[in-house]
Design a protein around this motif. Structure first.
Motif, PDB file in Angstrom:
ATOM      1  N   MET A 159       0.820  -1.204   0.000  1.00  0.00           N
ATOM      2  CA  MET A 159       0.000   0.000   0.000  1.00  0.00           C
ATOM      3  C   MET A 159       0.854   1.253   0.000  1.00  0.00           C
ATOM      4  N   GLU A 160       2.018   1.217   0.666  1.00  0.00           N
ATOM      5  CA  GLU A 160       2.908   2.382   0.649  1.00  0.00           C
ATOM      6  C   GLU A 160       3.419   2.652  -0.757  1.00  0.00           C
ATOM      7  N   THR A 161       3.749   1.576  -1.491  1.00  0.00           N
ATOM      8  CA  THR A 161       4.257   1.747  -2.864  1.00  0.00           C
ATOM      9  C   THR A 161       3.182   2.333  -3.764  1.00  0.00           C
ATOM     10  N   ILE A 162       1.937   1.877  -3.626  1.00  0.00           N
ATOM     11  CA  ILE A 162       0.843   2.400  -4.439  1.00  0.00           C
ATOM     12  C   ILE A 162       0.656   3.900  -4.179  1.00  0.00           C
ATOM     13  N   GLY A 163       0.650   4.268  -2.903  1.00  0.00           N
ATOM     14  CA  GLY A 163       0.503   5.673  -2.575  1.00  0.00           C
ATOM     15  C   GLY A 163       1.629   6.526  -3.120  1.00  0.00           C
ATOM     16  N   LYS A 164       2.832   5.978  -3.087  1.00  0.00           N
ATOM     17  CA  LYS A 164       3.984   6.721  -3.594  1.00  0.00           C
ATOM     18  C   LYS A 164       3.874   6.910  -5.106  1.00  0.00           C
ATOM     19  N   ILE A 165       3.469   5.865  -5.824  1.00  0.00           N
ATOM     20  CA  ILE A 165       3.339   5.964  -7.284  1.00  0.00           C
ATOM     21  C   ILE A 165       2.282   7.000  -7.659  1.00  0.00           C
ATOM     22  N   ARG A 166       1.137   6.954  -6.987  1.00  0.00           N
ATOM     23  CA  ARG A 166       0.060   7.869  -7.344  1.00  0.00           C
ATOM     24  C   ARG A 166       0.432   9.317  -7.040  1.00  0.00           C
ATOM     25  N   ARG A 167       1.108   9.576  -5.933  1.00  0.00           N
ATOM     26  CA  ARG A 167       1.504  10.945  -5.620  1.00  0.00           C
ATOM     27  C   ARG A 167       2.529  11.473  -6.621  1.00  0.00           C
ATOM     28  N   ARG A 168       3.516  10.598  -6.971  1.00  0.00           N
ATOM     29  CA  ARG A 168       4.566  11.068  -7.892  1.00  0.00           C
ATOM     30  C   ARG A 168       4.008  11.347  -9.290  1.00  0.00           C
ATOM     31  N   HIS A 169       2.975  10.573  -9.699  1.00  0.00           N
ATOM     32  CA  HIS A 169       2.432  10.763 -11.039  1.00  0.00           C
ATOM     33  C   HIS A 169       1.406  11.896 -11.077  1.00  0.00           C
ATOM     34  N   HIS A 170       0.425  11.874 -10.158  1.00  0.00           N
ATOM     35  CA  HIS A 170      -0.653  12.848 -10.214  1.00  0.00           C
ATOM     36  C   HIS A 170      -0.277  14.186  -9.591  1.00  0.00           C
ATOM     37  N   VAL A 171       0.576  14.182  -8.589  1.00  0.00           N
ATOM     38  CA  VAL A 171       0.961  15.439  -7.936  1.00  0.00           C
ATOM     39  C   VAL A 171       2.266  15.983  -8.501  1.00  0.00           C
ATOM     40  N   GLY A 172       3.265  15.061  -8.579  1.00  0.00           N
ATOM     41  CA  GLY A 172       4.573  15.504  -9.045  1.00  0.00           C
ATOM     42  C   GLY A 172       4.698  15.582 -10.558  1.00  0.00           C
ATOM     43  N   GLY A 173       3.784  14.925 -11.290  1.00  0.00           N
ATOM     44  CA  GLY A 173       3.811  14.979 -12.747  1.00  0.00           C
ATOM     45  C   GLY A 173       4.875  14.111 -13.391  1.00  0.00           C
ATOM     46  N   GLU A 174       5.428  13.115 -12.676  1.00  0.00           N
ATOM     47  CA  GLU A 174       6.442  12.242 -13.257  1.00  0.00           C
ATOM     48  C   GLU A 174       5.779  11.289 -14.253  1.00  0.00           C
ATOM     49  N   SER A 175       6.548  10.872 -15.234  1.00  0.00           N
ATOM     50  CA  SER A 175       6.053   9.931 -16.238  1.00  0.00           C
ATOM     51  C   SER A 175       6.071   8.520 -15.679  1.00  0.00           C
ATOM     52  N   ILE A 176       5.329   7.656 -16.384  1.00  0.00           N
ATOM     53  CA  ILE A 176       5.253   6.255 -15.958  1.00  0.00           C
ATOM     54  C   ILE A 176       6.620   5.591 -16.087  1.00  0.00           C
ATOM     55  N   SER A 177       7.354   5.921 -17.144  1.00  0.00           N
ATOM     56  CA  SER A 177       8.669   5.310 -17.359  1.00  0.00           C
ATOM     57  C   SER A 177       9.641   5.716 -16.271  1.00  0.00           C
ATOM     58  N   ALA A 178       9.623   7.005 -15.880  1.00  0.00           N
ATOM     59  CA  ALA A 178      10.538   7.477 -14.830  1.00  0.00           C
ATOM     60  C   ALA A 178      10.226   6.799 -13.493  1.00  0.00           C
TER      61      ALA A 178
END
Length: 497
Positions: free
Chosen positions: A1-20
């Protein structure tokens, strides 16, 4: 669950790409996409556990489990034994699979066997039924934590309760508890319901047929109540007192109470029972105490208490002792080597012989304790005066001060043992009080010798006036002679010596 939360924050908030994100977290791009699109919490366990090896043997193992369930618990096979049996039948899988299958089958069997019992609300007429049960509790008595036995009584109509504590659960305790309970309730109900206690029931027959203990039947006949024994393993037949056990433990014994002795504990328990009776009655308007007062006229009044003792014949040892429950009690020396009747109650040990009570002691609890009354051994001093120095009853004898001073003085003299033994033998009928006064008088005169003390003791105990003798009528003189001292002069005949 921590990994899922980290991925969603980095993509939707931080704007990082899926590849990065995939390169940074060492994950595949498909995994990152799955976590970004997930709407529910992911499930990590398989809903169905495949059993490639055990599947072919599941029917066999369940047959074994069903047959074992009919056996006593000690004879049932464990998962390890079942695994060994499957190996002999050609099973090549792991033990863990067998263990999980056995655990799941037993859990399902317990659920299938669990049946919610239904009960009918009960109603009891005033004075109709009383219930009895035992429980064990922990208390601190005299600074020592002990396990005690608690006798529970309950009047089924008014819900009035009574509890009393004892060191153990013996028949004399049961008899004494009934005496106390009926005195507390102010009467006796028509029926009393019990478990199949060994102190109450000697034999259990089919249905409600029981062979009650003879001594317990004497109690029931004295108080005129009908004893009823429950069906084995059917505690709901006296459900009120069963519930009372748990309530009393919570209300009175949590946390562990402290008392000096059983007398103080039982006085506190009786007071607390009266206080608990002020609670609201669960089925009636008003309090339990009010329902109890209304029920009391329906109880059978107690005319006199029952002497709750257990009697057994015992032979007195050469040291004038009898043994009761791993403790020893003294008996008068005249009964050494003879058989006496010992009456054991919850508080006392009484010894009877030839229809007379010859000894009485407060009952001791524990082991290897000794209760001696020195007067039981005083007659032995007539032939064995030397026992005064080392005899245990005389060493522990707390004598009055004046008698102790005289004893110390006499034992330093030649044949002092015999002299002091004579004093005790002379005081058997008068007691220590008279001997103490005699010793005080002898000490005031400065002569604490045995002869002086004996003389003072006789003066204190002998009657001041001798009884007037009744003279028969035939011996009474009709003409009593007059006193005439001159007759003696006439007898002298004028001779003067």
């Amino acid at each position: 669950m921590e990994t899922i939360g980290k991925i969603r924050r980095r993509h939707h908030v931080g704007g990082e790409s899926i590849s990065a994100i995939a390169r940074s977290l060492n994950l595949s791009r498909n995994t990152v996409k799955k976590y970004l699109n997930a709407q529910a919490e992911p499930a990590y366990r398989r809903s169905v556990q495949p059993k490639p090896q055990l599947g072919a043997f599941s029917v066999l193992i369940e047959q074994w489990l069903v047959s074992d369930a009919a056996l006593p618990k000690a004879r049932r096979r464990t998962a390890r034994r079942l695994f060994e049996g499957l190996q002999a039948a050609g099973y090549h899988g792991a033990y863990d699979s067998v263990q999980r299958h056995v655990k799941a089958w037993k859990a399902a069997a317990s659920v299938r066997g669990a049946v919610t019992q239904a009960f009918v609300p009960l109603s009891f007429a005033p004075g109709e039924v009383g219930q009895f049960d035992w429980s064990y509790e922990y208390v601190v008595l005299g600074g020592v934590t002990q396990t005690i036995k608690l006798a529970h009584f309950r009047l089924a109509h008014s819900r009035a309760m009574f509890v009393v504590a004892y060191p153990r659960e013996t028949q004399e305790m049961v008899l004494d508890a009934h005496d106390r309970a009926f005195a507390f309730f102010g009467g006796v109900p028509q029926k009393m319901i019990y478990d199949n206690l060994k102190t109450v029931v000697d034999a259990v027959f089919s249905g409600k047929e029981r062979q009650f203990n003879r001594r317990f039947l004497a109690l029931a006949n004295h108080y005129l109540f009908e004893p009823v024994a429950c069906t084995p393993a059917s505690g709901w037949e006296k459900g009120q007192v069963e519930n009372q056990v748990g309530n009393i433990r919570e209300w009175l014994f949590t946390p562990t109470p402290r008392f000096a002795d059983f007398k103080e504990l039982n006085a506190w328990l009786e007071q607390r029972c009266r206080e608990l009776a002020e609670r609201v009655h669960p089925d009636k308007q008003g309090t339990i105490a009010e329902a109890w007062a209304a029920e009391r006229p329906a109880l059978r009044p107690v005319s006199m208490p029952f002497h709750g003792y257990v009697e057994q014949p015992l032979r007195v040892s050469s040291t004038c002792l009898i043994s009761v429950d791993r403790n020893r009690y003294s008996v008068p020396a005249a009964w050494a080597g003879k058989v006496v009747s010992v009456r054991i109650s919850a508080t006392h040990v009484r010894v009877a012989a030839e229809g007379n009570m010859i000894a009485e002691h407060e009952r001791l609890f524990g082991r290897d304790q000794l209760a001696c009354q020195p007067w039981h051994y005083v007659p032995i001093l007539e032939t064995k005066p030397g026992a005064l120095r080392h005899g245990q009853p005389f060493i522990e004898w707390q004598l009055p001060l004046a008698i102790g001073v005289v004893r110390t003085f006499l034992l330093k003299q030649p044949k002092g043992d015999r002299a002091f033994a004579d004093l005790l033998l002379a005081a058997r009928s008068s007691g220590l009080e008279a001997l103490d006064v005699a010793c005080q008088l002898a000490l005031e005169h400065g002569h604490p010798h045995a002869s002086v003390v004996l003389n003072e003791l006789r003066r204190l105990t002998e009657p001041t006036h001798r009884p007037i003798m009744e003279v028969p009528v035939a011996l009474i003189l009709r003409n009593e002679p007059a006193a005439n001292c001159g007759r003696y002069d006439s007898l002298l005949g004028g001779c003067h010596v």
